[in-house]
Design a protein around this motif. Structure first.
Motif, PDB file in Angstrom:
ATOM      1  N   PHE A  72       4.732  49.025  50.725  1.00  0.00           N
ATOM      2  CA  PHE A  72       4.188  50.298  50.256  1.00  0.00           C
ATOM      3  C   PHE A  72       5.310  51.325  50.184  1.00  0.00           C
ATOM      4  N   GLU A  73       5.016  52.399  49.494  1.00  0.00           N
ATOM      5  CA  GLU A  73       5.880  53.582  49.503  1.00  0.00           C
ATOM      6  C   GLU A  73       4.973  54.799  49.661  1.00  0.00           C
ATOM      7  N   LEU A  74       5.262  55.608  50.680  1.00  0.00           N
ATOM      8  CA  LEU A  74       4.504  56.828  50.947  1.00  0.00           C
ATOM      9  C   LEU A  74       5.472  57.966  51.242  1.00  0.00           C
ATOM     10  N   PRO A  75       5.059  59.204  50.957  1.00  0.00           N
ATOM     11  CA  PRO A  75       5.910  60.333  51.322  1.00  0.00           C
ATOM     12  C   PRO A  75       5.794  60.633  52.815  1.00  0.00           C
ATOM     13  N   ASN A  76       6.945  61.021  53.402  1.00  0.00           N
ATOM     14  CA  ASN A  76       6.889  61.479  54.782  1.00  0.00           C
ATOM     15  C   ASN A  76       6.545  62.965  54.803  1.00  0.00           C
ATOM     16  N   GLN A  77       6.618  63.561  55.960  1.00  0.00           N
ATOM     17  CA  GLN A  77       6.216  64.957  56.114  1.00  0.00           C
ATOM     18  C   GLN A  77       7.082  65.925  55.307  1.00  0.00           C
ATOM     19  N   PHE A  78       8.243  65.475  54.838  1.00  0.00           N
ATOM     20  CA  PHE A  78       9.125  66.316  54.017  1.00  0.00           C
ATOM     21  C   PHE A  78       9.025  65.979  52.535  1.00  0.00           C
ATOM     22  N   GLY A  79       8.123  65.045  52.201  1.00  0.00           N
ATOM     23  CA  GLY A  79       7.963  64.636  50.815  1.00  0.00           C
ATOM     24  C   GLY A  79       8.936  63.552  50.397  1.00  0.00           C
ATOM     25  N   GLU A  80       9.762  63.056  51.319  1.00  0.00           N
ATOM     26  CA  GLU A  80      10.723  61.996  51.012  1.00  0.00           C
ATOM     27  C   GLU A  80       9.992  60.657  50.960  1.00  0.00           C
ATOM     28  N   PRO A  81      10.248  59.851  49.925  1.00  0.00           N
ATOM     29  CA  PRO A  81       9.571  58.553  49.839  1.00  0.00           C
ATOM     30  C   PRO A  81      10.145  57.567  50.861  1.00  0.00           C
ATOM     31  N   ILE A  82       9.254  56.892  51.566  1.00  0.00           N
ATOM     32  CA  ILE A  82       9.637  55.848  52.521  1.00  0.00           C
ATOM     33  C   ILE A  82       8.999  54.556  52.030  1.00  0.00           C
TER      34      ILE A  82
END
Length: 157
Positions: free
Chosen positions: A17-27
């Motif tokens: 998967f790819e999700l944004p972290n709390q800063f909007g950075e994709p992980i």
């Protein structure tokens, strides 16, 4: 809602998967191969039991670092709420927003309760090759023991 107690077979590849972290950075999970990952689904930011669990993850940060593990905590809250939550609590690990499509990643791990629209308390310890080696679940309102993650990481060595 009745849930399957074993979302994926142990030893099988973790759903990517790819999700944004709390800063909007994709992980992206697959980009973290080469080190273990502790993937922790939790129902809601700022709620009592969830905050207690995440506080314990933060307190055990040195132990996770020693094992080389990356902690990823996932809820269906927005990245904006997660940023405020991380700032308020001092979390140094990534909080990922499974916000839209709502709960899609939690669903891939069979860790989503569609009734209230939130993740279940389900966690997965993933090895450096991206294989699920352990699963830790608890009932609503019951915290998962951090030691279960640390024990699973030790067994992978």
């Amino acid at each position: 809602m009745e849930q399957d107690p074993v979302p994926v077979d142990l030893g099988r590849p973790a759903p990517d998967f790819e999700l944004p972290n709390q800063f909007g950075e994709p992980i992206r999970l697959s980009s973290l191969r080469g080190s273990p990952v502790v993937l922790v689904f939790y129902p809601f930011a700022f709620s009592g039991v969830c905050t207690g669990e995440l506080d314990e993850l933060q307190a055990a940060g040195a132990e996770f670092s020693r094992s080389g593990a990356r902690v990823l905590a996932v809820s269906c809250d927005s990245k904006y709420a997660l940023r405020a939550y991380a700032r308020d609590r001092g979390y140094s690990f990534d909080l990922l927003a499974d916000f839209w499509p709502h709960g899609m990643v939690a669903g891939a791990y069979r860790a989503f309760d569609a009734g209230p629209g939130r993740p279940l308390r389900a966690s997965f310890v993933i090895d450096a090759e991206g294989l699920i080696q352990a699963e830790v679940r608890s009932d609503p309102g019951t915290p998962r023991p951090v030691q279960a993650y640390l024990d699973a990481l030790k067994e992978m060595v």
